[in-house]
Scaffold this motif. Structure first.
Motif, PDB file in Angstrom:
ATOM      1  N   PRO A 207       0.828  -1.203   0.000  1.00 27.25           N
ATOM      2  CA  PRO A 207       0.000   0.000   0.000  1.00 27.25           C
ATOM      3  C   PRO A 207       0.863   1.254   0.000  1.00 27.25           C
ATOM      4  CG  PRO A 207      -0.666  -1.504   1.747  1.00 27.25           C
ATOM      5  CD  PRO A 207       0.576  -2.068   1.130  1.00 27.25           C
ATOM      6  N   ALA A 208       0.378   2.304  -0.651  1.00 27.23           N
ATOM      7  CA  ALA A 208       1.126   3.548  -0.732  1.00 27.23           C
ATOM      8  C   ALA A 208       1.134   4.242   0.619  1.00 27.23           C
ATOM      9  CB  ALA A 208       0.496   4.456  -1.775  1.00 27.23           C
ATOM     10  N   SER A 209       2.237   4.902   0.937  1.00 24.64           N
ATOM     11  CA  SER A 209       2.303   5.638   2.186  1.00 24.64           C
ATOM     12  C   SER A 209       2.255   7.123   1.877  1.00 24.64           C
ATOM     13  CB  SER A 209       3.568   5.261   2.962  1.00 24.64           C
ATOM     14  OG  SER A 209       4.610   6.124   2.656  1.00 24.64           O
ATOM     15  N   ASP A 210       1.886   7.930   2.863  1.00 26.90           N
ATOM     16  CA  ASP A 210       1.746   9.364   2.647  1.00 26.90           C
ATOM     17  C   ASP A 210       3.048  10.122   2.870  1.00 26.90           C
ATOM     18  OD1 ASP A 210       1.994   9.163   5.343  1.00 26.90           O
ATOM     19  OD2 ASP A 210       0.071  10.086   5.837  1.00 26.90           O
ATOM     20  N   GLY A 211       4.160   9.433   3.037  1.00 26.88           N
ATOM     21  CA  GLY A 211       5.454  10.077   3.212  1.00 26.88           C
ATOM     22  C   GLY A 211       5.844  10.225   4.669  1.00 26.88           C
ATOM     23  N   ALA A 212       4.912  10.173   5.579  1.00 28.47           N
ATOM     24  CA  ALA A 212       5.215  10.320   6.996  1.00 28.47           C
ATOM     25  C   ALA A 212       5.440   8.963   7.654  1.00 28.47           C
ATOM     26  CB  ALA A 212       4.070  11.046   7.708  1.00 28.47           C
TER      27      ALA A 212
ATOM     28  N   LEU B 188      -0.660  16.431 -12.271  1.00 35.33           N
ATOM     29  CA  LEU B 188      -0.894  15.135 -11.625  1.00 35.33           C
ATOM     30  C   LEU B 188      -0.403  15.137 -10.184  1.00 35.33           C
ATOM     31  CD1 LEU B 188      -1.836  12.180 -12.063  1.00 35.33           C
ATOM     32  CD2 LEU B 188       0.525  11.653 -12.647  1.00 35.33           C
ATOM     33  N   PRO B 189      -1.305  14.988  -9.198  1.00 31.86           N
ATOM     34  CA  PRO B 189      -0.878  14.881  -7.795  1.00 31.86           C
ATOM     35  C   PRO B 189      -0.440  13.445  -7.482  1.00 31.86           C
ATOM     36  CG  PRO B 189      -3.268  14.929  -7.920  1.00 31.86           C
ATOM     37  CD  PRO B 189      -2.745  15.063  -9.326  1.00 31.86           C
ATOM     38  N   THR B 190      -0.048  13.206  -6.255  1.00 32.88           N
ATOM     39  CA  THR B 190       0.360  11.860  -5.845  1.00 32.88           C
ATOM     40  C   THR B 190      -0.861  10.960  -5.772  1.00 32.88           C
ATOM     41  OG1 THR B 190       0.092  12.328  -3.494  1.00 32.88           O
ATOM     42  CG2 THR B 190       2.267  12.773  -4.471  1.00 32.88           C
TER      43      THR B 190
ATOM     44  N   SER C 116     -10.486   3.802  -4.007  1.00 33.07           N
ATOM     45  CA  SER C 116      -9.473   2.994  -3.327  1.00 33.07           C
ATOM     46  C   SER C 116      -8.408   2.495  -4.297  1.00 33.07           C
ATOM     47  CB  SER C 116     -10.126   1.812  -2.599  1.00 33.07           C
ATOM     48  OG  SER C 116     -10.848   1.023  -3.515  1.00 33.07           O
ATOM     49  N   THR C 117      -8.636   2.652  -5.609  1.00 31.31           N
ATOM     50  CA  THR C 117      -7.669   2.247  -6.627  1.00 31.31           C
ATOM     51  C   THR C 117      -7.508   3.383  -7.631  1.00 31.31           C
ATOM     52  OG1 THR C 117      -8.444  -0.027  -6.423  1.00 31.31           O
ATOM     53  CG2 THR C 117      -7.087   0.482  -8.330  1.00 31.31           C
ATOM     54  N   VAL C 118      -6.245   3.676  -7.998  1.00 31.62           N
ATOM     55  CA  VAL C 118      -5.958   4.724  -8.966  1.00 31.62           C
ATOM     56  C   VAL C 118      -5.246   4.097 -10.162  1.00 31.62           C
ATOM     57  CG1 VAL C 118      -4.707   6.871  -9.381  1.00 31.62           C
ATOM     58  CG2 VAL C 118      -5.745   6.451  -7.157  1.00 31.62           C
ATOM     59  N   ARG C 119      -5.725   4.427 -11.364  1.00 27.19           N
ATOM     60  CA  ARG C 119      -5.086   3.939 -12.596  1.00 27.19           C
ATOM     61  C   ARG C 119      -4.700   5.170 -13.409  1.00 27.19           C
ATOM     62  NH1 ARG C 119      -8.260  -0.074 -16.653  1.00 27.19           N
ATOM     63  NH2 ARG C 119      -9.771   1.610 -16.582  1.00 27.19           N
TER      64      ARG C 119
ATOM     65  N   THR D  60      -9.767   6.424 -13.029  1.00 22.16           N
ATOM     66  CA  THR D  60      -8.809   6.356 -14.128  1.00 22.16           C
ATOM     67  C   THR D  60      -8.428   7.778 -14.517  1.00 22.16           C
ATOM     68  OG1 THR D  60      -9.771   4.297 -14.934  1.00 22.16           O
ATOM     69  CG2 THR D  60      -8.416   5.546 -16.485  1.00 22.16           C
ATOM     70  N   ILE D  61      -7.138   8.055 -14.466  1.00 22.95           N
ATOM     71  CA  ILE D  61      -6.606   9.379 -14.767  1.00 22.95           C
ATOM     72  C   ILE D  61      -5.827   9.282 -16.075  1.00 22.95           C
ATOM     73  CG2 ILE D  61      -5.147  11.264 -13.933  1.00 22.95           C
ATOM     74  CD1 ILE D  61      -7.384  10.728 -11.993  1.00 22.95           C
ATOM     75  N   ILE D  62      -6.216  10.067 -17.078  1.00 24.37           N
ATOM     76  CA  ILE D  62      -5.499  10.107 -18.354  1.00 24.37           C
ATOM     77  C   ILE D  62      -4.635  11.362 -18.346  1.00 24.37           C
ATOM     78  CG2 ILE D  62      -5.707  10.201 -20.864  1.00 24.37           C
ATOM     79  CD1 ILE D  62      -8.387   8.719 -20.498  1.00 24.37           C
ATOM     80  N   VAL D  63      -3.311  11.151 -18.465  1.00 25.97           N
ATOM     81  CA  VAL D  63      -2.344  12.228 -18.281  1.00 25.97           C
ATOM     82  C   VAL D  63      -1.564  12.470 -19.562  1.00 25.97           C
ATOM     83  CG1 VAL D  63      -0.335  12.944 -16.923  1.00 25.97           C
ATOM     84  CG2 VAL D  63      -2.108  11.585 -15.861  1.00 25.97           C
ATOM     85  N   ASP D  64      -1.334  13.756 -19.885  1.00 26.47           N
ATOM     86  CA  ASP D  64      -0.468  14.120 -20.994  1.00 26.47           C
ATOM     87  C   ASP D  64       0.965  13.792 -20.573  1.00 26.47           C
ATOM     88  OD1 ASP D  64       0.867  15.197 -23.134  1.00 26.47           O
ATOM     89  OD2 ASP D  64       0.316  17.269 -22.724  1.00 26.47           O
ATOM     90  N   PRO D  65       1.679  12.939 -21.316  1.00 26.62           N
ATOM     91  CA  PRO D  65       3.014  12.513 -20.884  1.00 26.62           C
ATOM     92  C   PRO D  65       4.047  13.641 -20.883  1.00 26.62           C
ATOM     93  CG  PRO D  65       2.471  11.572 -23.026  1.00 26.62           C
ATOM     94  CD  PRO D  65       1.261  12.278 -22.538  1.00 26.62           C
TER      95      PRO D  65
END
Length: 126
Positions: free
Chosen positions: A46-51, A76-78, A89-92, A110-115
Protein backbone atom coordinates in the motif's frame (compact mmCIF):
# COMPACT_ATOMS: atom_id res chain seq x y z
CA UNK A 1 16.87 -44.78 -5.98
CA UNK A 2 13.63 -45.44 -4.12
CA UNK A 3 10.47 -43.63 -5.23
CA UNK A 4 8.11 -45.36 -2.84
CA UNK A 5 6.22 -48.62 -2.82
CA UNK A 6 3.08 -47.19 -4.48
CA UNK A 7 4.83 -46.39 -7.78
CA UNK A 8 5.20 -49.32 -10.19
CA UNK A 9 8.71 -50.46 -11.05
CA UNK A 10 8.21 -49.87 -14.76
CA UNK A 11 7.34 -46.21 -14.06
CA UNK A 12 10.43 -45.86 -11.85
CA UNK A 13 12.63 -47.11 -14.67
CA UNK A 14 11.05 -44.74 -17.23
CA UNK A 15 11.34 -41.76 -14.88
CA UNK A 16 14.99 -42.43 -14.09
CA UNK A 17 15.84 -42.97 -17.77
CA UNK A 18 14.14 -39.72 -18.85
CA UNK A 19 15.77 -37.59 -16.16
CA UNK A 20 19.22 -39.00 -17.00
CA UNK A 21 18.74 -38.18 -20.67
CA UNK A 22 17.22 -34.75 -20.09
CA UNK A 23 17.99 -33.22 -16.68
CA UNK A 24 15.88 -30.15 -17.58
CA UNK A 25 12.77 -32.25 -16.85
CA UNK A 26 13.72 -31.98 -13.20
CA UNK A 27 15.46 -28.60 -13.19
CA UNK A 28 12.83 -26.62 -15.14
CA UNK A 29 9.99 -27.15 -12.60
CA UNK A 30 12.35 -26.15 -9.78
CA UNK A 31 13.33 -22.97 -11.62
CA UNK A 32 9.67 -22.18 -12.33
CA UNK A 33 8.70 -22.54 -8.68
CA UNK A 34 11.64 -20.38 -7.62
CA UNK A 35 10.68 -17.66 -10.10
CA UNK A 36 7.06 -17.64 -8.92
CA UNK A 37 8.19 -17.32 -5.30
CA UNK A 38 10.48 -14.44 -6.27
CA UNK A 39 7.68 -12.63 -8.10
CA UNK A 40 5.33 -13.09 -5.18
CA UNK A 41 7.87 -11.30 -2.99
CA UNK A 42 7.65 -8.28 -5.34
CA UNK A 43 3.92 -7.77 -4.78
CA UNK A 44 3.00 -4.11 -4.38
CA UNK A 45 2.54 -2.67 -0.94
CA UNK A 46 0.00 0.00 0.00
CA UNK A 47 1.13 3.55 -0.73
CA UNK A 48 2.30 5.64 2.19
CA UNK A 49 1.75 9.36 2.65
CA UNK A 50 5.45 10.08 3.21
CA UNK A 51 5.21 10.32 7.00
CA UNK A 52 5.68 6.59 7.41
CA UNK A 53 2.04 5.80 8.05
CA UNK A 54 -0.16 4.03 5.54
CA UNK A 55 -3.30 5.91 4.63
CA UNK A 56 -6.41 3.71 4.72
CA UNK A 57 -8.87 3.76 1.82
CA UNK A 58 -12.15 5.61 2.37
CA UNK A 59 -14.88 3.76 4.23
CA UNK A 60 -17.03 3.02 1.21
CA UNK A 61 -14.17 3.08 -1.34
CA UNK A 62 -16.39 4.27 -4.19
CA UNK A 63 -15.09 6.89 -6.58
CA UNK A 64 -16.97 10.21 -6.60
CA UNK A 65 -17.54 11.32 -10.21
CA UNK A 66 -17.78 15.07 -9.53
CA UNK A 67 -14.55 15.07 -7.53
CA UNK A 68 -12.78 13.07 -10.24
CA UNK A 69 -13.91 15.55 -12.94
CA UNK A 70 -12.56 18.42 -10.78
CA UNK A 71 -9.03 17.03 -11.26
CA UNK A 72 -9.08 17.68 -15.02
CA UNK A 73 -6.60 20.38 -16.09
CA UNK A 74 -4.50 20.10 -12.92
CA UNK A 75 -0.94 18.79 -12.65
CA UNK A 76 -0.89 15.14 -11.62
CA UNK A 77 -0.88 14.88 -7.79
CA UNK A 78 0.36 11.86 -5.84
CA UNK A 79 -1.70 8.69 -5.71
CA UNK A 80 -2.49 9.27 -2.03
CA UNK A 81 -3.89 12.74 -2.80
CA UNK A 82 -5.97 11.39 -5.69
CA UNK A 83 -7.44 8.74 -3.40
CA UNK A 84 -8.23 11.36 -0.75
CA UNK A 85 -9.82 13.76 -3.25
CA UNK A 86 -11.94 11.21 -5.14
CA UNK A 87 -12.71 8.62 -2.48
CA UNK A 88 -11.46 5.86 -4.79
CA UNK A 89 -9.47 2.99 -3.33
CA UNK A 90 -7.67 2.25 -6.63
CA UNK A 91 -5.96 4.72 -8.97
CA UNK A 92 -5.09 3.94 -12.60
CA UNK A 93 -2.86 6.49 -14.34
CA UNK A 94 -2.53 6.04 -18.12
CA UNK A 95 -1.45 7.97 -21.19
CA UNK A 96 -3.88 9.19 -23.87
CA UNK A 97 -3.15 6.28 -26.23
CA UNK A 98 -2.59 3.52 -23.66
CA UNK A 99 -4.71 0.38 -23.82
CA UNK A 100 -6.78 -0.34 -20.72
CA UNK A 101 -9.32 -2.95 -19.71
CA UNK A 102 -12.99 -2.10 -20.14
CA UNK A 103 -14.20 -3.58 -16.86
CA UNK A 104 -16.11 -1.16 -14.64
CA UNK A 105 -15.01 -0.91 -11.02
CA UNK A 106 -16.76 1.55 -8.74
CA UNK A 107 -13.72 1.78 -6.45
CA UNK A 108 -11.31 2.85 -9.25
CA UNK A 109 -10.52 6.25 -10.73
CA UNK A 110 -8.81 6.36 -14.13
CA UNK A 111 -6.61 9.38 -14.77
CA UNK A 112 -5.50 10.11 -18.35
CA UNK A 113 -2.34 12.23 -18.28
CA UNK A 114 -0.47 14.12 -20.99
CA UNK A 115 3.01 12.51 -20.88
CA UNK A 116 4.82 15.78 -21.71
CA UNK A 117 3.13 18.26 -19.39
CA UNK A 118 1.88 15.82 -16.69
CA UNK A 119 -1.50 17.61 -16.85
CA UNK A 120 -4.66 15.58 -16.31
CA UNK A 121 -6.56 15.42 -19.60
CA UNK A 122 -9.48 13.34 -18.34
CA UNK A 123 -10.46 11.72 -15.05
CA UNK A 124 -13.36 9.34 -14.65
CA UNK A 125 -14.58 6.68 -12.29
CA UNK A 126 -14.62 3.05 -13.23
Amino acid sequence: MCFGAAIPTRFQHTLMRNTRRNPMRVIFPLISVSAMAGLAACASLPASDGAGSISPPPANGECRVDDAKALEGQTLPTEVKIKALTGASTVRVVGPNDMVTQDFRVERVTIIVDPLTRKILRANCG
